[in-house]
Design an enzyme around this catalytic site. Structure first.
Site, mmCIF file in Angstrom:
data_model
loop_
_atom_site.group_PDB
_atom_site.id
_atom_site.type_symbol
_atom_site.label_atom_id
_atom_site.label_comp_id
_atom_site.label_asym_id
_atom_site.label_seq_id
_atom_site.Cartn_x
_atom_site.Cartn_y
_atom_site.Cartn_z
ATOM 1 N N HIS A 202 -3.287 1.628 -6.312
ATOM 2 C CA HIS A 202 -3.552 2.395 -5.090
ATOM 3 C C HIS A 202 -2.716 1.862 -3.922
ATOM 4 O O HIS A 202 -2.678 0.647 -3.693
ATOM 5 C CB HIS A 202 -5.050 2.295 -4.748
ATOM 6 C CG HIS A 202 -5.419 2.982 -3.472
ATOM 7 N ND1 HIS A 202 -6.239 2.402 -2.529
ATOM 8 C CD2 HIS A 202 -5.059 4.182 -2.984
ATOM 9 C CE1 HIS A 202 -6.385 3.236 -1.507
ATOM 10 N NE2 HIS A 202 -5.682 4.320 -1.756
HETATM 11 CA CA CA Z 1 -0.200 4.730 -6.465
#
Ligand code: CA
Ligand code: VJV
Ligand code: ZN
Length: 390
Positions: A182
């Site tokens: 992320h």
């Molecule tokens: Ca990513």
């Protein structure tokens, strides 16, 4: 010569400094700046440098990095030395800035950070000065670094610095992140503004996969009076996603985002740990599948800052980034899929010596993303975009 020429009608700039490549995070640390040497060898052996403006990037200045990071943190980063890791006097600050196993203090740390950051800042400035339409820095893309904290192999957030440059000229910038992790640092930096739309595709498993953020319903401040309201898009995935599904999902999400948000420029983080066979990753993408996302993004026809990121199987990282360079200069057809004899370190690409080995077949991870789940992701994100529009 194999006849690679400049692309028709647009300019690509390539930003690099070989001094970055020589840094070592320490024995058996997964992050290996040396992967940039392999990438460069492929780009040069194929003659791709003839198609781009090449720039030897300079180090970002302290002041440039202080546009995002605090002076305290940068000052510490500048003066800290490996021996401080064991010294008791510094231990509180080392801990508070999150140095440790993931983010070790190694020789030349500050030079390393300022060099990869300088390349991204330079690349962004080429775009705003209209001297390039696409600007590439494979040494950048270090998306986890926070304002006052190192995180996940990242110390200075070059992406945030690059976006801040683009915001001087463009009212709206879209950030896309295909690293398997992320893009939390970039998301957090622009969490409270509507001038940046962040979109990250990643493996999500709150308690068992780094950094544990990026849930589907994590979209930015929800209060309607906050301008950043819902300007973060997260595409949480499970293990084993494959080329076809990933590309379809990517097109569905990105086309909807662009249609709604109408960005003036795009920053694309091309973390190569989303490839199959990555030492840390768990997806099943091939070099061609990963590259298809870059190719699709290019068709949007917007000024584009392209950076690297993660990628822990160096031979495949360099394959992907060389292939993606060829996509960006519109030379895919002129590239021999058999890696040329003239490549230094060619032994690293054996036994197949192919630019496109079947990564998805070699360490097959079961695909835990049902069609139903992927449809649910797209529908939910389209709904979120309707709210964002107001
Ligand atoms: Ca990513
Ligand atoms: O999962 C974590 C954090 C821990 C604590 C620290 N230990 C070392 C590992 C578990 C919870 N960190 C991740 C960070 C991933 C960063 C990805 C960066 C990017 O690709 O998104 C962008 C450049 C993690 N996963 C694996 C490791 N750390 C890891 C670190 C090592 C290691 C082996 C694995 C550090 C040193 C050594 N081996 C020798
Ligand atoms: Zn990563």
């Amino acid at each position: 010569h194999n006849g690679i020429t400049r692309p028709q009608g647009y300019t690509v700039s390539y930003h690099a400094n070989p001094a970055v490549e020589a840094h070592h995070f320490g024995q058996s640390h997964p992050m290996k700046p040396w992967r940039l040497v392999l990438t460069k060898e492929l780009v040069l052996a194929y003659g791709m440098h003839h198609a781009m403006d090449l720039y030897l990037s300079r180090a970002a200045t302290f002041e440039e990095m202080a546009e995002f990071h605090t002076a305290d943190y940068l000052e510490f980063l500048r003066q800290v030395i490996p021996a401080d890791m064991e010294a008791a006097e510094q231990s509180d600050r080392i801990a508070s800035y999150n140095f440790g196993d993931d983010c070790p203090i190694f020789d030349g740390l500050f030079d390393y950070c300022s060099l990869y950051s300088g390349a991204t800042v330079d690349a962004a400035r080429k775009l705003i000065n209209n001297q390039a339409d696409i600007a590439i820095n494979w040494s950048g893309g270090l998306h986890h670094a926070k304002k006052t904290e190192a995180s996940g192999f990242c110390y200075v957030n070059d992406i945030v610095l690059g976006i801040l440059q683009l915001l001087r000229f463009h009212p709206r910038v879209m950030y896309i992140d295909i690293d398997v992790h992320h893009g939390d640092g970039v998301e957090q930096a622009f969490w409270s503004t509507d001038r940046v739309l962040t979109v990250s595709f990643h493996k999500y498993d709150k308690d068992n996969f780094f950094p544990g953020t990026g849930a589907l319903d994590s979209n930015g401040p929800s209060h309607p009076l906050n301008p950043g309201s819902r300007h973060a898009i997260n595409v949480p995935l499970n293990d084993g996603i494959e080329d076809g599904d990933y590309l379809q999902l990517y097109k569905d999400v990105i086309s909807s985002c662009v249609e709604t948000y109408q960005p003036g420029a795009i920053v694309l983080q091309c973390g190569a740990d989303s490839l199959g066979c990555d030492r840390l990753g768990c997806f099943n993408l091939n070099v061609t599948g990963h590259g298809s996302c870059v190719a699709y993004t290019k068709t949007l026809g917007l000024p584009m800052l392209v950076v690297g990121g993660g990628g822990y199987t160096p031979r495949n990282v360099s394959r992907a980034w060389a292939h993606e360079t060829s996509i960006l200069i519109d030379a895919v057809d002129k590239i021999d899929p058999n890696i040329p004899d003239t490549v230094t370190f060619r032994n690293h690409f054996g036994p197949d010596f192919s630019l496109f080995p079947p990564l998805s077949e070699m360490r097959k991870i079961e695909n835990k993303n049902s069609k139903q789940y992927l449809t649910h992701l797209v529908n939910t994100i389209r709904e979120q975009l309707r709210y964002m529009q107001g």
